[in-house]
Design a protein around this motif. Sequence first.
Motif, mmCIF file in Angstrom:
data_model
loop_
_atom_site.group_PDB
_atom_site.id
_atom_site.type_symbol
_atom_site.label_atom_id
_atom_site.label_comp_id
_atom_site.label_asym_id
_atom_site.label_seq_id
_atom_site.Cartn_x
_atom_site.Cartn_y
_atom_site.Cartn_z
ATOM 1 N N HIS A 35 0.875 -1.187 0.000
ATOM 2 C CA HIS A 35 0.000 0.000 0.000
ATOM 3 C C HIS A 35 0.900 1.221 0.000
ATOM 4 C CE1 HIS A 35 -3.507 -2.454 0.951
ATOM 5 N NE2 HIS A 35 -2.777 -3.049 1.882
ATOM 6 N N ASP A 40 -3.634 7.251 -1.122
ATOM 7 C CA ASP A 40 -4.504 6.306 -0.424
ATOM 8 C C ASP A 40 -4.120 6.093 1.038
ATOM 9 O OD1 ASP A 40 -5.936 5.812 -2.798
ATOM 10 O OD2 ASP A 40 -4.503 4.276 -3.405
ATOM 11 N N ASP A 44 -5.891 3.167 3.333
ATOM 12 C CA ASP A 44 -5.208 1.878 3.234
ATOM 13 C C ASP A 44 -5.015 1.185 4.580
ATOM 14 O OD1 ASP A 44 -4.931 1.610 0.515
ATOM 15 O OD2 ASP A 44 -2.899 2.412 0.451
#
Length: 53
Positions: A35, A40, A44
């Motif tokens: 991730h 994000d 995440d």
Amino acid sequence: MAAQQGKTLYNGQCYGLSAWYAQQLGGPQMMGSGHEFAKDIGSDYDWASMGLR
């Protein structure tokens, strides 16, 4: 964090310092987790379960 000034963390990735600091606070190991998109970062990980926000 002052001790990290001038250092390159995680190959200079854009959120390397943030990733390092989150881990110091008991958060997840972010770099190398799969991730790794800064956009994000908020979704995440389950930050609330770690006592972070």
